[in-house]
Motif scaffolding. Structure first.
Motif, PDB file in Angstrom:
ATOM      1  N   UNK A   1      -8.591   2.512  -1.746  1.00 43.46           N
ATOM      2  CA  UNK A   1      -9.940   3.045  -1.536  1.00 43.46           C
ATOM      3  C   UNK A   1     -10.032   3.725  -0.179  1.00 43.46           C
ATOM      4  N   UNK A   2      -9.463   3.099   0.853  1.00 44.30           N
ATOM      5  CA  UNK A   2      -9.487   3.691   2.193  1.00 44.30           C
ATOM      6  C   UNK A   2      -8.730   5.016   2.202  1.00 44.30           C
ATOM      7  N   UNK A   3      -7.581   5.049   1.553  1.00 42.50           N
ATOM      8  CA  UNK A   3      -6.806   6.287   1.506  1.00 42.50           C
ATOM      9  C   UNK A   3      -7.575   7.388   0.777  1.00 42.50           C
ATOM     10  N   UNK A   4      -8.224   7.038  -0.337  1.00 44.35           N
ATOM     11  CA  UNK A   4      -9.025   8.025  -1.065  1.00 44.35           C
ATOM     12  C   UNK A   4     -10.211   8.498  -0.235  1.00 44.35           C
ATOM     13  N   UNK A   5     -10.803   7.576   0.523  1.00 41.95           N
ATOM     14  CA  UNK A   5     -11.929   7.925   1.403  1.00 41.95           C
ATOM     15  C   UNK A   5     -11.517   9.026   2.382  1.00 41.95           C
ATOM     16  N   UNK A   6     -10.340   8.875   2.958  1.00 45.37           N
ATOM     17  CA  UNK A   6      -9.888   9.880   3.929  1.00 45.37           C
ATOM     18  C   UNK A   6      -9.445  11.174   3.241  1.00 45.37           C
ATOM     19  N   UNK A   7      -8.924  11.072   2.030  1.00 41.15           N
ATOM     20  CA  UNK A   7      -8.567  12.295   1.296  1.00 41.15           C
ATOM     21  C   UNK A   7      -9.804  13.140   1.048  1.00 41.15           C
ATOM     22  N   UNK A   8     -10.887  12.488   0.669  1.00 42.40           N
ATOM     23  CA  UNK A   8     -12.143  13.202   0.414  1.00 42.40           C
ATOM     24  C   UNK A   8     -12.699  13.768   1.716  1.00 42.40           C
ATOM     25  N   UNK A   9     -12.590  12.999   2.809  1.00 42.77           N
ATOM     26  CA  UNK A   9     -13.101  13.478   4.099  1.00 42.77           C
ATOM     27  C   UNK A   9     -12.363  14.730   4.554  1.00 42.77           C
ATOM     28  N   UNK A  10     -11.063  14.769   4.300  1.00 42.72           N
ATOM     29  CA  UNK A  10     -10.289  15.969   4.636  1.00 42.72           C
ATOM     30  C   UNK A  10     -10.729  17.136   3.763  1.00 42.72           C
TER      31      UNK A  10
ATOM     32  N   UNK B   1     -13.731  18.758   4.804  1.00 39.78           N
ATOM     33  CA  UNK B   1     -13.566  19.378   6.127  1.00 39.78           C
ATOM     34  C   UNK B   1     -14.240  18.580   7.234  1.00 39.78           C
ATOM     35  N   UNK B   2     -14.296  17.258   7.043  1.00 41.16           N
ATOM     36  CA  UNK B   2     -14.800  16.377   8.093  1.00 41.16           C
ATOM     37  C   UNK B   2     -13.659  15.895   8.985  1.00 41.16           C
ATOM     38  N   UNK B   3     -12.428  15.988   8.472  1.00 39.59           N
ATOM     39  CA  UNK B   3     -11.223  15.637   9.217  1.00 39.59           C
ATOM     40  C   UNK B   3     -10.174  16.713   8.995  1.00 39.59           C
ATOM     41  N   UNK B   4      -9.274  16.843   9.953  1.00 42.31           N
ATOM     42  CA  UNK B   4      -8.188  17.816   9.809  1.00 42.31           C
ATOM     43  C   UNK B   4      -6.997  17.239   9.055  1.00 42.31           C
ATOM     44  N   UNK B   5      -6.867  15.918   9.100  1.00 38.74           N
ATOM     45  CA  UNK B   5      -5.714  15.293   8.455  1.00 38.74           C
ATOM     46  C   UNK B   5      -6.127  13.934   7.898  1.00 38.74           C
ATOM     47  N   UNK B   6      -5.316  13.414   6.999  1.00 39.30           N
ATOM     48  CA  UNK B   6      -5.565  12.109   6.403  1.00 39.30           C
ATOM     49  C   UNK B   6      -4.724  11.075   7.144  1.00 39.30           C
ATOM     50  N   UNK B   7      -5.325  10.204   7.957  1.00 33.05           N
ATOM     51  CA  UNK B   7      -4.544   9.217   8.705  1.00 33.05           C
ATOM     52  C   UNK B   7      -3.905   8.157   7.816  1.00 33.05           C
ATOM     53  N   UNK B   8      -4.370   8.067   6.566  1.00 34.94           N
ATOM     54  CA  UNK B   8      -3.834   7.053   5.647  1.00 34.94           C
ATOM     55  C   UNK B   8      -2.776   7.617   4.713  1.00 34.94           C
ATOM     56  N   UNK B   9      -2.359   8.872   4.943  1.00 31.94           N
ATOM     57  CA  UNK B   9      -1.422   9.511   4.007  1.00 31.94           C
ATOM     58  C   UNK B   9      -0.124   8.715   3.881  1.00 31.94           C
ATOM     59  N   UNK B  10       0.390   8.204   4.981  1.00 32.91           N
ATOM     60  CA  UNK B  10       1.642   7.452   4.963  1.00 32.91           C
ATOM     61  C   UNK B  10       1.409   5.945   5.112  1.00 32.91           C
ATOM     62  N   UNK B  11       0.177   5.507   4.890  1.00 30.78           N
ATOM     63  CA  UNK B  11      -0.132   4.082   4.973  1.00 30.78           C
ATOM     64  C   UNK B  11       0.670   3.317   3.926  1.00 30.78           C
ATOM     65  N   UNK B  12       1.294   2.254   4.350  1.00 31.88           N
ATOM     66  CA  UNK B  12       2.100   1.442   3.427  1.00 31.88           C
ATOM     67  C   UNK B  12       1.178   0.572   2.568  1.00 31.88           C
ATOM     68  N   UNK B  13       1.201   0.813   1.264  1.00 29.96           N
ATOM     69  CA  UNK B  13       0.393   0.043   0.318  1.00 29.96           C
ATOM     70  C   UNK B  13       1.331  -0.865  -0.471  1.00 29.96           C
TER      71      UNK B  13
END
Length: 304
Positions: free
Chosen positions: A86-95, A98-110
């Motif tokens: 859910x957190x990773x999807x949250x950041x994907x949507x934020x990117x 255009x609220x963020x330039x990058x997804x900080x959770x892209x390489x998050x280990x799940x």
């Protein structure tokens, strides 16, 4: 940054609130939205506690949140994987917004969730007969709930959403039918077998409108109460394993396959998006019936 209310719940700054609202507004299903809101609240509260701006977070900090879920909250592997997803999807949507330039959770280990195929198998015919009998003897509402879950394959939220108008005097092509809104807000219509119709009519009584299944206080049955009802019925029926509403939905799939219904028809009945999902149930039940252990034991027995 996040601030705190007197009860400790996070108060979001405008930018974070916009990101959260933009993510949650993608989901029309109230149950899904509520679940994701809880997941985000846990994450955002953790950020506030550690003085972290959610929109400036780094991957190492997200890894620390993952450890918090595992070590401090003691969440199961499946729950950790879900919440991190859910957190990773949250950041994907934020990117994407255009609220963020990058997804900080892209390489998050799940963590990987490994499911035992045997857990996909529902109750056997005798067990389901026992819980259906227990429900019928207990009350019309419980009888109707078990019938909807185990004989029609409804999800628990779908069963709770049924109104009397959803089936009363609804006939199509000579069949009395049940109409409801399924997963993903997709409308669905299914014929009602006679045993299920009897249960629904008992639960309906003389009403012509309103929710079919109600709690003791007269309010519409909710998911949590339905879970308690089914769990208790499993105990009354003498079933020595946990029984949940989803276990009854799995029972629908398993017993339909046992009855010789073609997998494609079972897929349609269960409303699985992909046939592969239905086939996993089929493989699981056949693995138990045709397991190598049976052949080996019989082979060795011949030498004794």
């Amino acid at each position: 940054m996040l601030h705190a209310t007197p009860n400790g719940a996070p108060v979001l700054d405008p930018a974070t609130k916009l990101a959260v609202d933009g993510f949650l507004d993608r989901y029309d299903n109230p149950s899904t939205r509520e679940l994701y809101e809880i997941d985000l609240r846990i994450f955002l509260t953790w950020c506030r506690t550690h003085g972290i701006d959610p929109l400036a977070i780094r991957r190492p900090q997200l890894e620390a949140f993952s450890r918090y879920l595992t070590l401090e909250r003691r969440n199961s592997t499946a729950t950790v994987a879900h919440r991190l997803g859910v957190v990773r999807s949250f950041y994907e949507v934020a990117v994407d917004d255009e609220l963020l330039d990058r997804n900080p959770a892209r390489l998050l280990r799940v963590p990987r969730v490994h499911t035992d195929p045997a857990r996909m198998i529902g109750l056997d015919r005798r067990e389901f007969g026992a819980i259906l009998t227990a429900a019928r003897h207990h009350s019309p509402d419980r009888w109707a709930l078990v019938a909807l879950l185990g004989l029609m394959g409804l999800r628990v939220t779908e069963a709770c959403s049924i109104d009397v108008e959803s089936f009363h005097q609804r006939v199509e092509r000579g069949h009395q039918v049940l109409s409801f809104v399924g997963k993903g807000s997709k409308p669905a219509t299914a014929p009602i077998p006679v045993p299920v119709l009897r249960a629904l009519e008992e639960a309906r009584g003389d009403r012509t409108s309103g929710p079919l299944l109600v709690r003791h206080d007269g309010e519409r049955l909710d998911r949590r109460t339905a879970h308690r009802w089914v769990k208790r019925l499993g105990v009354v029926a003498g079933i020595d394993k946990p029984v949940t509403p989803h276990a009854l939905r799995r029972t629908y799939v398993t017993l339909a396959l046992d009855a010789g219904v073609p997998p494609r028809e079972v897929q349609r009945g269960a409303r699985h998006a992909k046939l592969d999902t239905t086939m996993r149930y089929d493989v699981a039940r056949l693995d138990m019936d045709r397991h190598a252990n049976h052949s080996l034991a019989a082979f060795v027995a011949g030498a004794m």
